[in-house]
Design a protein around this motif. Structure first.
Motif, short mmCIF file in Angstrom:
data_model
loop_
_atom_site.label_atom_id
_atom_site.label_comp_id
_atom_site.label_asym_id
_atom_site.label_seq_id
_atom_site.Cartn_x
_atom_site.Cartn_y
_atom_site.Cartn_z
N ARG A 87 4.87 6.58 29.66
CA ARG A 87 3.85 6.45 30.69
C ARG A 87 2.76 5.51 30.19
N VAL A 88 2.40 4.54 31.03
CA VAL A 88 1.26 3.66 30.78
C VAL A 88 0.25 3.95 31.88
N SER A 89 -0.94 4.35 31.48
CA SER A 89 -2.02 4.62 32.43
C SER A 89 -3.09 3.56 32.27
N VAL A 90 -3.48 2.97 33.40
CA VAL A 90 -4.53 1.95 33.41
C VAL A 90 -5.71 2.53 34.17
N PHE A 91 -6.86 2.57 33.51
CA PHE A 91 -8.07 3.13 34.10
C PHE A 91 -9.01 1.99 34.49
N PHE A 92 -9.55 2.06 35.69
CA PHE A 92 -10.43 1.02 36.20
C PHE A 92 -11.86 1.54 36.31
N ASP A 93 -12.80 0.62 36.15
CA ASP A 93 -14.21 0.91 36.37
C ASP A 93 -14.77 -0.26 37.16
N HIS A 94 -15.20 -0.01 38.39
CA HIS A 94 -15.71 -1.06 39.29
C HIS A 94 -14.68 -2.19 39.49
N ASP A 122 -9.43 5.73 40.34
CA ASP A 122 -9.57 4.63 39.40
C ASP A 122 -8.47 4.58 38.34
N ARG A 123 -7.34 5.20 38.61
CA ARG A 123 -6.27 5.30 37.62
C ARG A 123 -4.93 4.93 38.24
N TRP A 124 -4.19 4.04 37.55
CA TRP A 124 -2.82 3.71 37.95
C TRP A 124 -1.89 4.18 36.85
N ASP A 125 -0.81 4.86 37.24
CA ASP A 125 0.18 5.34 36.27
C ASP A 125 1.52 4.66 36.50
N ARG A 128 -9.81 0.90 30.37
CA ARG A 128 -9.04 1.39 29.22
C ARG A 128 -7.57 1.51 29.61
N ILE A 129 -6.72 1.48 28.59
CA ILE A 129 -5.26 1.55 28.76
C ILE A 129 -4.73 2.62 27.83
N GLU A 130 -3.91 3.52 28.36
CA GLU A 130 -3.24 4.54 27.53
C GLU A 130 -1.74 4.32 27.64
N ASP A 131 -1.08 4.24 26.49
CA ASP A 131 0.37 4.03 26.43
C ASP A 131 0.96 5.14 25.58
N THR A 132 1.95 5.86 26.13
CA THR A 132 2.55 6.98 25.39
C THR A 132 3.53 6.50 24.33
N GLN A 133 3.82 5.21 24.29
CA GLN A 133 4.74 4.67 23.30
C GLN A 133 4.14 3.42 22.70
N ALA A 134 4.14 3.36 21.38
CA ALA A 134 3.63 2.16 20.71
C ALA A 134 4.62 1.02 20.92
N PRO A 135 4.15 -0.23 21.01
CA PRO A 135 5.05 -1.37 21.18
C PRO A 135 6.10 -1.41 20.07
N PRO A 172 2.26 0.26 40.78
CA PRO A 172 2.37 1.47 39.96
C PRO A 172 3.13 2.58 40.66
N GLN A 173 3.73 3.45 39.85
CA GLN A 173 4.43 4.62 40.37
C GLN A 173 3.43 5.55 41.07
N VAL A 174 2.27 5.72 40.45
CA VAL A 174 1.22 6.55 41.03
C VAL A 174 -0.05 5.71 41.04
N LYS A 175 -0.55 5.41 42.22
CA LYS A 175 -1.71 4.55 42.37
C LYS A 175 -2.87 5.36 42.91
N GLY A 176 -3.68 5.87 42.00
CA GLY A 176 -4.84 6.64 42.41
C GLY A 176 -4.45 7.93 43.12
N THR A 177 -5.33 8.87 43.06
CA THR A 177 -5.16 10.12 43.79
C THR A 177 -6.50 10.48 44.39
#
Length: 107
Positions: free
Chosen positions: A86-93, A67-70, A98-105, A57-62
């Motif tokens: 931007r696609v954001s991937v959120f991790f839990d354990h 728990d978030r990769w952008d 969850r996945i957030e995508d700023t553009q629909a496929p 990822p461009q941004v791997k956690g801060t």
């Protein structure tokens, strides 16, 4: 008389330069985001599986959110509209929660 000729030559040169189309480079920055690979993301996947699909990822956690990769992609063509995605991937354990995508496929 010489000043007039020089002025005419300079003016003609400047006007000729205005009519020449300029070349603009395409600018691409970030991770190229493939719609097909984003569509394969599922909740419950491991971080390793996400990295296999989308790459590093461009941004791997801060410090604030570990728990978030952008994945960020910016494209400015020489002509036409710019694209920012931007696609954001959120991790839990350690698993995708969850996945957030700023553009629909396809768009």
């Amino acid at each position: 008389m010489l000043k007039i000729l020089i002025s005419i030559a300079v003016t003609a040169s400047l006007l000729a330069a205005c009519n020449v189309p300029s070349f603009r480079l395409d600018v691409q920055q970030g991770n190229a985001i493939d719609d097909d690979k984003v569509a394969q993301l599922r909740e419950g996947m491991t971080a390793r599986q996400v990295a296999f699909l989308l790459g590093t990822p461009q941004v791997k956690g801060t410090f604030v959110r570990e728990d978030r990769w952008d994945y960020v992609y910016y494209h400015r063509p020489g002509r036409g509209a710019s694209e920012l995605r931007r696609v954001s991937v959120f991790f839990d354990h350690g698993r995708v929660a969850r996945i957030e995508d700023t553009q629909a496929p396809g768009g």
